[in-house]
Design an enzyme around this catalytic site. Structure first.
Site, PDB file in Angstrom:
ATOM      1  N   TRP A 292       0.793  -1.087  -0.089  1.00  0.00           N
ATOM      2  CA  TRP A 292       0.244   0.154  -0.125  1.00  0.00           C
ATOM      3  C   TRP A 292       0.982   1.647  -0.155  1.00  0.00           C
ATOM      4  O   TRP A 292       1.791   1.051   0.338  1.00  0.00           O
ATOM      5  CB  TRP A 292      -1.027  -0.242   1.192  1.00  0.00           C
ATOM      6  CG  TRP A 292      -1.982  -1.362   0.933  1.00  0.00           C
ATOM      7  CD1 TRP A 292      -2.961  -1.675   0.049  1.00  0.00           C
ATOM      8  CD2 TRP A 292      -2.191  -1.969   2.091  1.00  0.00           C
ATOM      9  NE1 TRP A 292      -3.419  -2.829   0.876  1.00  0.00           N
ATOM     10  CE2 TRP A 292      -3.491  -2.362   1.713  1.00  0.00           C
ATOM     11  CE3 TRP A 292      -1.934  -1.623   3.734  1.00  0.00           C
ATOM     12  CZ2 TRP A 292      -3.726  -4.398   2.802  1.00  0.00           C
ATOM     13  CZ3 TRP A 292      -2.464  -2.628   5.074  1.00  0.00           C
ATOM     14  CH2 TRP A 292      -3.509  -3.590   4.111  1.00  0.00           C
TER      15      TRP A 292
ATOM     16  N   VAL B 180       2.400   2.437   2.974  1.00  0.00           N
ATOM     17  CA  VAL B 180       3.662   1.625   4.348  1.00  0.00           C
ATOM     18  C   VAL B 180       4.226   0.824   3.281  1.00  0.00           C
ATOM     19  O   VAL B 180       5.442   1.545   3.544  1.00  0.00           O
ATOM     20  CB  VAL B 180       2.692   0.591   4.288  1.00  0.00           C
ATOM     21  CG1 VAL B 180       3.227  -0.831   5.485  1.00  0.00           C
ATOM     22  CG2 VAL B 180       1.206   0.524   5.279  1.00  0.00           C
ATOM     23  N   CYS B 181       4.770   0.384   2.687  1.00  0.00           N
ATOM     24  CA  CYS B 181       4.650  -0.155   1.181  1.00  0.00           C
ATOM     25  C   CYS B 181       5.977   0.483   0.450  1.00  0.00           C
ATOM     26  O   CYS B 181       6.977   0.402  -0.144  1.00  0.00           O
ATOM     27  CB  CYS B 181       4.582  -1.500   0.966  1.00  0.00           C
ATOM     28  SG  CYS B 181       3.776  -2.822   2.343  1.00  0.00           S
ATOM     29  N   ILE B 182       4.926   1.984  -0.222  1.00  0.00           N
ATOM     30  CA  ILE B 182       5.663   2.741  -0.953  1.00  0.00           C
ATOM     31  C   ILE B 182       6.589   3.816  -0.043  1.00  0.00           C
ATOM     32  O   ILE B 182       7.798   4.402  -0.240  1.00  0.00           O
ATOM     33  CB  ILE B 182       4.650   3.256  -1.419  1.00  0.00           C
ATOM     34  CG1 ILE B 182       4.270   2.450  -2.823  1.00  0.00           C
ATOM     35  CG2 ILE B 182       5.684   4.401  -2.265  1.00  0.00           C
ATOM     36  CD1 ILE B 182       5.151   1.574  -3.902  1.00  0.00           C
TER      37      ILE B 182
END
Length: 210
Positions: free
Chosen positions: A115, A118-120
């Site tokens: 997402w 979070v992950c970016i």
């Protein structure tokens, strides 16, 4: 007549595709999944057409999140593309992923994935601190709400990340329609995944034959 050094070219960056997996998509609400999948197909196709160094990474692929999107696997088959599976939410904190990304030797990094918040955000802010020039393809990212996605994008922009879109990414790599070696591949990709713009190309190509 020199182009800006801020522009992306096939030779000056690496693409990092992060956690385009079913479990992450199920909770994504900031973009329609059909639109997200089309945009992912565009950026994967673009990176293949222009031979951009590309790293594909997943999180808990076997135990929780599931396989990568079919659109990712079409361009980068799991069996031959050295996917990196992680436990860490921040890709930058995974040793194998970090070595793969930095090992491309590119100082410009383009990120997309799920997402956004979070992950970016994690790898984007981390790469910035190591003096990388970071771009995020915002319409090939998504989060659990509009609020989550927009605040993440704002946070990254304030830190110095450059936002781009999937079609912008493709066309910035093509840059000139006189580049015939990639013209057909680019227009075919847009015919398939480019929505109304792709229909326009399809229409024009057919009408020019009459």
């Amino acid at each position: 007549m020199k182009p800006s050094t801020n522009l992306l070219s096939p030779e000056n960056h690496a693409l990092v595709l992060i956690d385009f997996e079913g479990q992450m998509a199920f909770a994504t609400k900031s973009i329609a999944i059909s639109e997200l999948r089309n945009n992912v197909a565009i950026i994967c196709g673009a990176s293949k057409i222009f031979n951009v160094p590309t790293v594909v990474t997943t999180v808990a692929e076997q135990s929780f999140s599931g396989p990568a999107f079919p659109e990712v696997q079409e361009a980068y088959p799991m069996e031959t593309s050295n996917y990196i599976d992680r436990t860490s939410m921040n890709t930058w904190e995974d040793e194998a992923a970090y070595k793969a990304i930095t090992g491309t030797g590119k100082k410009k990094l383009v990120l997309a994935g799920l997402w956004t918040g979070v992950c970016i955000v994690g790898p984007a802010l981390s790469a910035l601190e190591e003096n990388y020039d970071v771009y995020v393809i915002t319409d090939a990212c998504g989060d659990v709400s509009d609020e989550a996605h927009e605040r993440a994008v704002q946070r990254m922009i304030h830190a110095g990340v450059k936002p781009v879109t999937s079609v912008q990414y493709l066309l910035e790599l093509q840059r000139d329609w006189a580049r015939q070696e990639t013209y057909i591949q680019v227009t075919d990709l847009m015919k398939k995944y480019g929505g109304s713009y792709g229909l326009g190309i399809h229409y024009a190509h057919n009408m020019l034959n009459h």
